[in-house]
Design a protein around this motif. Structure first.
Motif, mmCIF file in Angstrom:
data_model
loop_
_atom_site.group_PDB
_atom_site.id
_atom_site.type_symbol
_atom_site.label_atom_id
_atom_site.label_comp_id
_atom_site.label_asym_id
_atom_site.label_seq_id
_atom_site.Cartn_x
_atom_site.Cartn_y
_atom_site.Cartn_z
ATOM 1 N N VAL A 54 -9.503 -0.208 -10.894
ATOM 2 C CA VAL A 54 -8.617 0.090 -12.025
ATOM 3 C C VAL A 54 -7.335 0.753 -11.545
ATOM 4 O O VAL A 54 -6.307 0.713 -12.213
ATOM 5 C CB VAL A 54 -9.326 1.002 -13.048
ATOM 6 N N LYS A 55 -7.410 1.359 -10.370
ATOM 7 C CA LYS A 55 -6.253 2.042 -9.795
ATOM 8 C C LYS A 55 -6.345 1.931 -8.280
ATOM 9 O O LYS A 55 -7.449 1.908 -7.717
ATOM 10 C CB LYS A 55 -6.245 3.513 -10.219
ATOM 11 N N ILE A 56 -5.202 1.837 -7.620
ATOM 12 C CA ILE A 56 -5.183 1.722 -6.157
ATOM 13 C C ILE A 56 -4.207 2.753 -5.609
ATOM 14 O O ILE A 56 -3.001 2.710 -5.912
ATOM 15 C CB ILE A 56 -4.756 0.309 -5.722
ATOM 16 N N LEU A 57 -4.732 3.694 -4.844
ATOM 17 C CA LEU A 57 -3.921 4.719 -4.226
ATOM 18 C C LEU A 57 -3.602 4.290 -2.794
ATOM 19 O O LEU A 57 -4.521 4.018 -2.010
ATOM 20 C CB LEU A 57 -4.658 6.065 -4.209
ATOM 21 N N THR A 58 -2.323 4.202 -2.460
ATOM 22 C CA THR A 58 -1.942 3.725 -1.127
ATOM 23 C C THR A 58 -1.090 4.754 -0.407
ATOM 24 O O THR A 58 -0.369 5.551 -1.033
ATOM 25 C CB THR A 58 -1.160 2.403 -1.205
ATOM 26 N N HIS A 59 -1.169 4.745 0.905
ATOM 27 C CA HIS A 59 -0.324 5.603 1.725
ATOM 28 C C HIS A 59 -0.243 5.006 3.122
ATOM 29 O O HIS A 59 -1.265 4.646 3.708
ATOM 30 C CB HIS A 59 -0.881 7.030 1.807
ATOM 31 N N ASP A 60 0.967 4.878 3.619
ATOM 32 C CA ASP A 60 1.167 4.347 4.963
ATOM 33 C C ASP A 60 1.898 5.376 5.812
ATOM 34 O O ASP A 60 2.877 5.972 5.367
ATOM 35 C CB ASP A 60 1.974 3.043 4.911
ATOM 36 N N ALA A 61 1.392 5.611 6.989
ATOM 37 C CA ALA A 61 2.014 6.533 7.934
ATOM 38 C C ALA A 61 1.543 6.169 9.332
ATOM 39 O O ALA A 61 0.447 5.625 9.516
ATOM 40 C CB ALA A 61 1.644 7.986 7.608
ATOM 41 N N ALA A 62 2.356 6.471 10.316
ATOM 42 C CA ALA A 62 2.025 6.128 11.702
ATOM 43 C C ALA A 62 0.762 6.837 12.174
ATOM 44 O O ALA A 62 0.046 6.335 13.049
ATOM 45 C CB ALA A 62 3.199 6.495 12.616
ATOM 46 N N ASP A 74 -7.801 13.593 5.811
ATOM 47 C CA ASP A 74 -6.760 14.313 5.060
ATOM 48 C C ASP A 74 -6.381 13.542 3.795
ATOM 49 O O ASP A 74 -6.240 14.119 2.712
ATOM 50 C CB ASP A 74 -5.511 14.507 5.927
ATOM 51 N N ALA A 75 -6.221 12.228 3.947
ATOM 52 C CA ALA A 75 -5.818 11.397 2.808
ATOM 53 C C ALA A 75 -6.905 11.345 1.744
ATOM 54 O O ALA A 75 -6.617 11.438 0.540
ATOM 55 C CB ALA A 75 -5.479 9.991 3.293
ATOM 56 N N ALA A 166 -3.587 -0.759 -11.046
ATOM 57 C CA ALA A 166 -2.293 -0.081 -10.994
ATOM 58 C C ALA A 166 -2.122 0.603 -9.641
ATOM 59 O O ALA A 166 -2.983 1.362 -9.204
ATOM 60 C CB ALA A 166 -2.206 0.942 -12.114
ATOM 61 N N VAL A 167 -1.011 0.330 -8.979
ATOM 62 C CA VAL A 167 -0.769 0.869 -7.639
ATOM 63 C C VAL A 167 0.013 2.170 -7.733
ATOM 64 O O VAL A 167 1.058 2.235 -8.398
ATOM 65 C CB VAL A 167 -0.004 -0.140 -6.764
ATOM 66 N N GLU A 168 -0.494 3.208 -7.077
ATOM 67 C CA GLU A 168 0.181 4.501 -7.026
ATOM 68 C C GLU A 168 0.248 4.974 -5.581
ATOM 69 O O GLU A 168 -0.660 4.702 -4.787
ATOM 70 C CB GLU A 168 -0.572 5.547 -7.867
ATOM 71 N N THR A 169 1.315 5.669 -5.255
ATOM 72 C CA THR A 169 1.445 6.224 -3.913
ATOM 73 C C THR A 169 0.723 7.563 -3.848
ATOM 74 O O THR A 169 0.922 8.434 -4.697
ATOM 75 C CB THR A 169 2.924 6.425 -3.535
ATOM 76 N N LEU A 170 -0.124 7.695 -2.866
ATOM 77 C CA LEU A 170 -0.883 8.933 -2.669
ATOM 78 C C LEU A 170 -0.044 9.911 -1.864
ATOM 79 O O LEU A 170 0.517 9.554 -0.826
ATOM 80 C CB LEU A 170 -2.181 8.624 -1.922
ATOM 81 N N ASN A 171 0.058 11.133 -2.331
ATOM 82 C CA ASN A 171 0.798 12.160 -1.603
ATOM 83 C C ASN A 171 -0.142 12.842 -0.606
ATOM 84 O O ASN A 171 -1.142 13.443 -1.001
ATOM 85 C CB ASN A 171 1.379 13.199 -2.570
ATOM 86 N N VAL A 172 0.179 12.728 0.678
ATOM 87 C CA VAL A 172 -0.694 13.254 1.728
ATOM 88 C C VAL A 172 0.081 14.204 2.626
ATOM 89 O O VAL A 172 1.178 13.878 3.093
ATOM 90 C CB VAL A 172 -1.280 12.116 2.591
#
Length: 320
Positions: A54-62, A74-75, A166-172
């Motif tokens: 129902v929701k997708i939390l995404t985060h990209d980092a090196a 951490d994420a 629904a795509v949301e950016t996760l704050n990490v």
């Protein structure tokens, strides 16, 4: 319904089958909220939505690619704080269980590993486990904090259930420990074109009865005719006939496919511990007293050097 966090195992945006199985199980206990991290995380959205997220939390980092599991922990901790889920589900891979254990410790919660089923209850998710080399089945639930549960691959059928996604950016915010262990190099595994052993729906394994490394070609041919993964017993691996990465057993990998074919394997408890939860088990062995026959659904008493080639040819003929 309460939300359930699902950690998504993917490679460059291609979602691996165990993650889709987790979404199926998550729907039994709540509304799945997927957490996809690293390169290609945003590309997972379509597949995850098709399978019930129902929701997708995404985060990209090196950090996800350059360091070991701590950035992912951490994420997930950030996702738990943002969602306050009813449970967190992670696939029972070696990395998945380390992530789950670290997360449970951080958030002060109980953990259940290697679940093979999940059901809802008024007191929280109830997990089914196969324990003591699959001799017993237990049900349990976490009584402290937010349950963190790892689930064995092939524990549930993948089911499509289109959802909002629904795509949301996760704050990490990464912790100091996140960069403590750096990955300095990678060596890609040579691809055999076969499914990953722990994820395969069909596994064909060879044991001491195969008689030598050169004879594993028979096992591979049968596996290829079925689109299966190839496994080996400890005896075959210790003899140097097949790679250790393909060992099935207590000191190897645990598999739970829809179909497991054991050729030339006696069925010692060490091996049984790694495959006993397979849905259907077939054994080929010339010794009618072999312990493996106590476990199987179908047994063939015969010489594998005669039976396996005939079975392979019959499968090819029916498919052709």
């Amino acid at each position: 319904m309460a939300e359930v966090l699902v950690y998504v195992d993917h490679v460059g945006g291609v979602v691996r089958k165990p993650a889709l199985e987790l979404l199926t199980l998550a729907r039994r206990i709540g509304d799945p909220v997927a957490v996809a991290l690293g390169e290609g995380a945003a590309d997972t959205a379509g597949t995850l939505a098709e399978h019930g997220a129902v929701k997708i939390l995404t985060h990209d980092a090196a950090e996800y690619a350059e360091y070991l599991v701590v950035p992912k922990v951490d994420a997930l901790q950030a996702a738990v704080e943002q969602v306050s889920p009813a449970a967190v589900l992670v696939s029972s891979s070696a990395e998945g269980k380390e992530i789950a254990a670290r997360l449970a410790l951080r958030i002060g919660s109980g953990i259940i590993t290697d679940a093979v089923d999940l059901q809802a209850s008024d007191e929280g998710p109830v997990a089914t486990q196969s324990v003591f080399a699959a001799s017993y089945t237990t049900t349990s639930r976490v009584t402290k904090g937010i349950p963190v549960i790892t689930v064995k691959p092939n524990s549930a059928a993948v089911e499509q259930a289109p959802a909002a996604g629904a795509v949301e950016t996760l704050n990490v915010t990464f912790s100091e420990q996140a960069t403590g262990t750096k990955i300095t190099s990678r060596t890609p595994r040579e691809s055999t074109g076969r499914p990953e052993l722990t994820e395969a729906a069909i596994v064909v394994s060879g044991g001491r009865g195969v008689g030598g490394a050169e004879n594993f070609a028979l096992i591979e041919a049968l596996a290829d005719s079925l689109g299966a993964a190839v496994g080996a017993s400890r005896a075959a691996v210790d003899a140097g006939w097949y790679p250790h990465t393909q060992q099935v057993g207590q000191t190897g990998k645990t598999v739970s496919p829809q179909l497991y074919i054991a050729a030339g394997i006696s069925g010692a408890i060490q091996h049984r511990a790694g495959m006993q939860t397979s849905k259907t088990i077939v054994a080929i062995n010339k010794d009618p007293e072999a312990p493996i026959f106590d476990l199987v659904d179908y047994g063939v008493v015969g010489d594998l050097f005669e039976v396996v080639p005939q079975l392979t040819e019959e499968i090819k003929a029916r498919k052709g």
